[in-house]
Enzyme design. Structure first.
Site, PDB file in Angstrom:
ATOM      1  N   ASP A 316      30.539  56.134  61.579  1.00 58.61           N
ATOM      2  CA  ASP A 316      31.470  55.255  62.252  1.00 58.61           C
ATOM      3  C   ASP A 316      32.465  56.170  62.957  1.00 58.61           C
ATOM      4  OD1 ASP A 316      32.877  53.116  63.066  1.00 58.61           O
ATOM      5  OD2 ASP A 316      33.620  52.534  61.095  1.00 58.61           O
ATOM      6  N   THR A 318      36.138  55.301  63.561  1.00 59.70           N
ATOM      7  CA  THR A 318      37.479  55.216  63.016  1.00 59.70           C
ATOM      8  C   THR A 318      37.511  55.703  61.578  1.00 59.70           C
ATOM      9  OG1 THR A 318      37.663  53.257  64.351  1.00 59.70           O
ATOM     10  CG2 THR A 318      39.472  53.702  62.867  1.00 59.70           C
ATOM     11  N   ASP A 595      32.747  53.404  55.264  1.00 64.25           N
ATOM     12  CA  ASP A 595      33.624  52.977  54.189  1.00 64.25           C
ATOM     13  C   ASP A 595      33.859  51.469  54.250  1.00 64.25           C
ATOM     14  OD1 ASP A 595      34.906  53.162  56.554  1.00 64.25           O
ATOM     15  OD2 ASP A 595      36.491  54.506  55.878  1.00 64.25           O
TER      16      ASP A 595
END
Lengths: 700, 80
Positions: A316, A318, A595
Site C-alpha cells: 500500500d 500510505t 495494515d
C-alpha cells in the site's frame, strides 16, 4: 551420599558418569592389552564398558518401544548386544561409548541452537519496584497488579508493559523491535517489558504483566512458529517412519544372504537416521530465532519456506512507503511577492511585534502582474547538487543521492519570499485544527513563535479567513478565493495545475485580496522507502507493486521517487485482490504488506502476508504470516534473506545426512567400514548438521 | 471432592534443553499422561517446551519435573 544420589537421579549427570566410566574401562582395557601385554582382561573390561554405556541406551530403547516407536537407540542396542554375543567386545564398547558421547554433545549443541530465544527470556527482569500503600517495595515482576505504579531507575530493565506517567528516558527497545537506537519516552507513551530505560527515571502504570506482556506474546508466537512443522520437515518425518524399520529389514536380509552377523550389525549402526531427523528442525529453530532477534516474527516453518520464494511484493502507499501524514513540500510564488525582501525573516519575532515583512508583502502583492514561478524544490535540488540539511537525521538513513529520496526535505530551507507565504498561512492555520494546516504551522514555527490572529473564520471544506493586525489573510482552495472575490490569473492557474499533476494538494494563500503564493502539500516517502525497494530487488523480488486507493498523481509521484516497478492507483479493496490474483496468475509468488482493514482481502489472497509496526498491535502479531515489529521496510528484505538462508541451510543438512548414510551403507556393503568407525562418522554427521544450523544464528 | 476437576486445571510449562532426538517426545508425553490429575501433556521437540494441563492439587509441578527426569530428561518449570 546425596551427591551420589544426584548423579544417579539426574539423567544428565547419570549419563555423563556412565559415559566417563565406560571410557575409563575402555582406556583400562587398552592399557592392559597394549601396555602390560595381558590379553585376559581385554574381553571382560570391554564388555563392562559396553554394558555401562549400553544400559542407558537400552533403557531408552525400551521406553520408546513401549510407546511403539522404533528408535535409534533400539538399532544401537541390537547392534551392541549382537556384537557382544558374537564376541566382538571392542566393537560393542566403542559403539555404545561413541553413541553416548555423541548424544551428550548433541544435547549440548541443541541447547545452544534453542538458545536463540534465551536472550528474550532473560530480557524480562524478575523483580519490579512498585509503589504500594505509599511506599516502594520489591515484588516479583509477575506479581505486579495491573494499574499499579512501577518505578524504573536509570539503567534498569522495565519489568511490565505500561504507560509512562511521569519522567522521561531514552528506552532501548532492541529486545522487542530489534531496533538498536533508543527511543525517547515521556508521559503518556507506551513502554514494553524487557526494554531498558537509560538516563532517566520513569514511573509507569502497569497495563500488562507476566504472560500478558508483548515480550511474552512474542516468545509464545516465536515458539509456536518454531514448533510448527515445515513441509520439508513433515516429508522427512514420513521418510523416517519407514526408514528405521527398513534398515532393520536390510540388516536381516544382509544376514540371511551373507550369513555375516558382523555385517548385519554394522548396517544397523550406520543406518541410524540421527542426522536426518534432526536436519530440518535445527535449521528452522535457528532461522526463526535469528529473525526474532531482528524484530521479525515469522509464523512457522511453512511461512519461512514461503518467504524465501517471494518474487513480487505488493505494498500500500500510505503508512507503508510514505509517512502517512502530509508535509509542506513546495511553495509556488506569485511573482513579485518577495521583491526586496529583508533578510532575517522571523528571527525573534514575537506576538504583537511589528512583523518586518508585512510591508514587503504589501508592496509585493499590489498591482504587479502575478506570474507564478513554479519552484519545484526537488528538481532544483537535484539540478543544483543541493545537499540535504545535515540536521535532518533521516538523511543519514535514507541518503538522498540523485536517485535517492527527494521528498524528505520538509526541513529544506525555504527562500525568504517563500517563508513569508508560509508564515501568512500559518498565522491563520495556527488557530485551526485542520490536518492540512499542521505541516504549514510546523514549517513556520521553525522561524519562531506564531502570533495569534485577531479574528478567525473557518469555512468548512474551503479554508480559513483571518484578520491579523489589520491585514486580511485568506487560506484555502479556489472556491474560497472565489467567495472573497480574489482573482486567480493564468500564472496561478498553471501553478495549481502543475502542483496537482505532481500529486500535491495545493493550498492558496492570499493577503489583502491578492494571491501571494500556493503551498503544495504531500504525503512524503519515508527516507527508508527507496533503499528498501532497491534492497528488495537485490533480494530477488523482481516486481514491487504499489496498490493504493489514493489518486493517480499522488501515487505516481511517490512511486517514481522510491523506484516502484508497477503502480495501480484509485483502487477499491476488491480491485487490490484482483491485482494479487493477476500477479499470481503471471507466476509470481506474491507477498502483500498491509495494515488497514481495506487490505484484508488482498492480504488473505497473497501467498505471504506481512504486517508492519506490529509491536503495539496484537492483531497484527496474530494474523500476519510475517510480522515486523518495527515499521522499518528494510526488514522485509531481511526476512526474505533469512528465509532463503534457512531454506539453503535445510538443504545442506539434508545433503550432509543423506550423503553420510549413503556413503556409510555403501562402505559397509563393500566391507570397508566397520562398526566403531561407522558410529564415529555417523555421530560426526549429526554434529555437523547441528553445527551448520547454528551458523544461521550467527549471520549478521 | 465435589468440585469439578476442570475448574482446577492449570497449564504448567516446563522447559527442557536436553531433548536431542524427536523419538523422546512420545516417551515423555506418555509418562506425564499416566500421572493422576494430568489431563494432557504436549512435548514440543523443536523448542524443548513441555505443556502440561493438570490439577495442581493432585499433581504438583515438581512431580511433573520428577517424571520427566525419570523418562531421562532434565527440565524446569518456566513462567512463559
Amino acid at each position: 551420599m546425596s551427591r551420589l544420589m544426584i548423579r544417579l537421579t539426574n539423567p544428565v549427570q547419570r549419563r555423563l558418569w556412565l559415559t566417563a566410566g565406560s571410557g575409563g574401562l575402555i582406556a583400562l582395557a587398552l592399557l592392559t592389552r597394549y601396555g602390560l601385554g595381558s590379553q585376559s582382561l581385554w574381553g571382560p573390561l570391554m564388555t563392562a564398558a559396553a554394558l555401562l554405556a549400553g544400559s542407558d541406551i537400552a533403557v531408552r530403547a525400551w521406553n520408546s518401544l513401549r510407546v511403539r516407536h522404533l528408535s535409534i537407540e533400539l538399532l544401537v542396542t541390537i547392534a551392541a548386544a549382537g556384537a557382544l554375543v558374537i564376541g566382538e567386545h571392542w566393537e560393542a564398547a566403542a559403539v555404545t561409548f561413541l553413541f553416548m558421547v555423541g548424544a551428550w554433545l548433541e544435547a549440548r549443541t541443541m541447547r545452544h541452537t534453542r538458545g536463540a530465544l534465551r536472550e528474550l527470556f532473560e530480557a524480562a527482569p524478575a523483580q519490579a519496584t512498585v509503589l504500594r500503600d505509599g511506599s516502594t517495595i520489591e515484588v516479583p515482576a509477575h506479581a505486579v497488579l495491573p494499574g499499579e505504579i512501577v518505578l524504573v531507575r536509570p539503567g534498569e530493565k522495565i519489568p511490565v508493559d505500561g504507560e509512562v506517567l511521569t519522567g522521561a528516558a531514552a528506552v532501548d527497545e532492541s529486545t522487542i523491535t530489534g531496533e538498536p537506537i533508543p527511543v525517547e519516552k515521556a508521559s503518556g507513551e507506551p513502554v514494553y517489558a524487557g526494554t531498558i530505560a537509560h538516563n532517566g527515571m520513569l514511573q509507569i502504570k502497569a497495563t500488562g504483566v507476566g504472560a500478558d506482556t508483548t515480550l511474552a506474546r512474542i516468545i509464545r508466537r516465536v515458539e509456536e512458529a518454531q514448533e510448527e512443522r515445515a513441509p520439508t520437515q513433515r516429508m522427512i518425518e514420513r521418510f523416517a517412519a519407514w526408514y528405521t524399520p527398513s534398515i532393520i529389514g536390510l540388516a536381516v536380509l544382509a544376514f540371511l544372504f551373507t550369513r555375516d552377523m558382523h555385517l548385519a550389525l554394522t548396517l544397523l549402526v550406520v543406518g541410524c537416521p540421527g542426522a536426518l531427523v534432526i536436519s530440518t528442525p535445527v535449521s528452522i529453530v535457528a532461522g526463526i530465532g535469528r529473525a526474532a532477534r531482528a524484530g521479525i516474527l515469522i509464523k512457522g516453518g511453512q511461512h519461512l519456506e514461503n518467504a524465501g520464494r517471494i518474487t513480487a511484493l505488493a505494498v500500500d502507499k500510505t503508512g507503508t512507503l510514505t509517512e502517512g501524514r502530509p508535509r509542506l513540500v513546495e511553495v509556488v510564488l506569485a511573482r513579485g511577492v518577495g521583491a526586496g525582501t529583508v533578510t532575517g525573516v522571523g528571527a525573534g519575532v514575537g506576538t504583537g511585534d511589528t512583523l518586518p515583512w508585512l510591508d514587503v508583502a504589501e508592496t509585493g502583492a499590489v498591482e504587479e502582474e502575478l506570474v507564478a514561478v513554479v519552484e519545484e524544490t526537488s528538481a532544483s535540488a537535484l539540478d543544483s547538487g543541493w545537499t540535504p540539511p545535515l540536521s535532518d537525521p533521516s538523511f543519514e538513513i535514507g541518503g538522498a543521492g540523485p536517485d535517492g529520496v527527494d521528498e524528505t526535505w520538509a526541513d529544506a530551507r525555504w527562500s525568504p519570499e517563500e517563508r513569508e507565504v508560509i508564515r501568512w498561512a500559518a498565522i491563520a492555520e495556527a488557530g485551526s485544527g485542520h490536518p492540512l494546516g499542521r505541516p504549514i504551522v510546523e514549517s513556520a514555527l521553525e522561524d519562531g513563535p506564531l502570533p495569534t490572529p485577531d479574528q478567525l473564520d473557518e469555512h468548512a471544506g474551503m479554508g480559513l479567513r483571518a484578520n491579523h493586525e489589520g491585514r486580511e489573510i485568506v487560506v484555502g482552495n479556489r472556491r474560497l478565493m472565489d467567495r472573497f472575490g480574489i482573482e486567480l490569473d493564468a500564472g496561478i492557474d498553471a501553478g495549481l495545475a502543475e502542483l496537482r499533476a505532481r500529486g500535491r494538494t495545493p493550498v492558496l494563500v492570499a493577503v489583502d485580496g491578492a494571491v501571494s503564493g500556493i503551498l503544495g502539500l504531500a504525503d512524503t516517502a519515508r527516507p527508508s522507502a527507496a533503499p528498501m525497494v532497491a534492497q528488495l530487488h537485490r533480494s530477488g523480488v523482481r516486481n514491487v507493486v504499489m496498490l493504493t486507493g489514493d489518486d493517480r498523481a499522488a501515487a505516481g509521484a511517490i512511486a517514481a521517487t522510491v523506484g516502484i516497478d508497477e503502480v495501480h492507483a484509485e483502487l477499491l479493496p476488491e480491485q487490490k485482490l484482483e491485482h494479487i490474483r493477476r500477479l499470481q496468475g503471471a507466476g509470481y509468488h506474491v507477498a502483500m504488506v498491509g495494515d488497514g482493514i481495506n487490505d484484508a482481502p488482498a492480504l488473505a489472497a497473497a501467498d505471504t502476508s506481512i504486517a508492519m509496526g506490529a509491536a503495539g498491535s496484537d492483531i497484527a502479531i496474530e494474523t500476519a504470516d510475517i510480522a515486523l515489529l518495527t515499521d522499518d521496510l528494510g526488514k522485509i528484505a531481511e526476512a526474505i534473506d533469512i528465509s532463503r538462508a534457512t531454506l539453503g541451510n535445510m538443504r545442506q543438512n539434508l545433503v550432509i545426512a543423506l550423503v553420510t548414510v549413503g556413503a556409510l551403507l555403501t562402505g559397509v556393503l563393500m566391507g570397508r567400514v566397520h562398526m566403531a568407525g561407522g558410529m564415529l562418522i555417523h555421530q560426526l554427521s549429526v554434529l555437523a548438521v547441528i553445527g551448520n544450523g547454528m551458523r544461521l544464528g550467527w549471520r549478521k | 471432592m465435589t468440585v469439578h476437576t476442570t475448574d482446577r486445571l492449570v497449564t504448567t510449562l516446563l522447559r527442557s534443553q536436553e531433548l536431542s532426538c524427536p523419538s523422546c517426545v512420545p516417551k515423555i508425553e506418555k509418562a506425564l499422561g499416566a500421572l493422576p490429575g494430568v489431563e494432557q501433556a504436549k512435548v514440543h521437540f523443536n523448542t524443548g517446551r513441555i505443556e502440561v494441563r493438570h490439577d495442581p492439587t493432585v499433581t504438583e509441578p515438581e512431580t511433573l519435573v520428577d517424571t520427566v527426569r525419570r523418562a531421562g530428561y532434565e527440565s524446569a518449570v518456566s513462567a512463559y
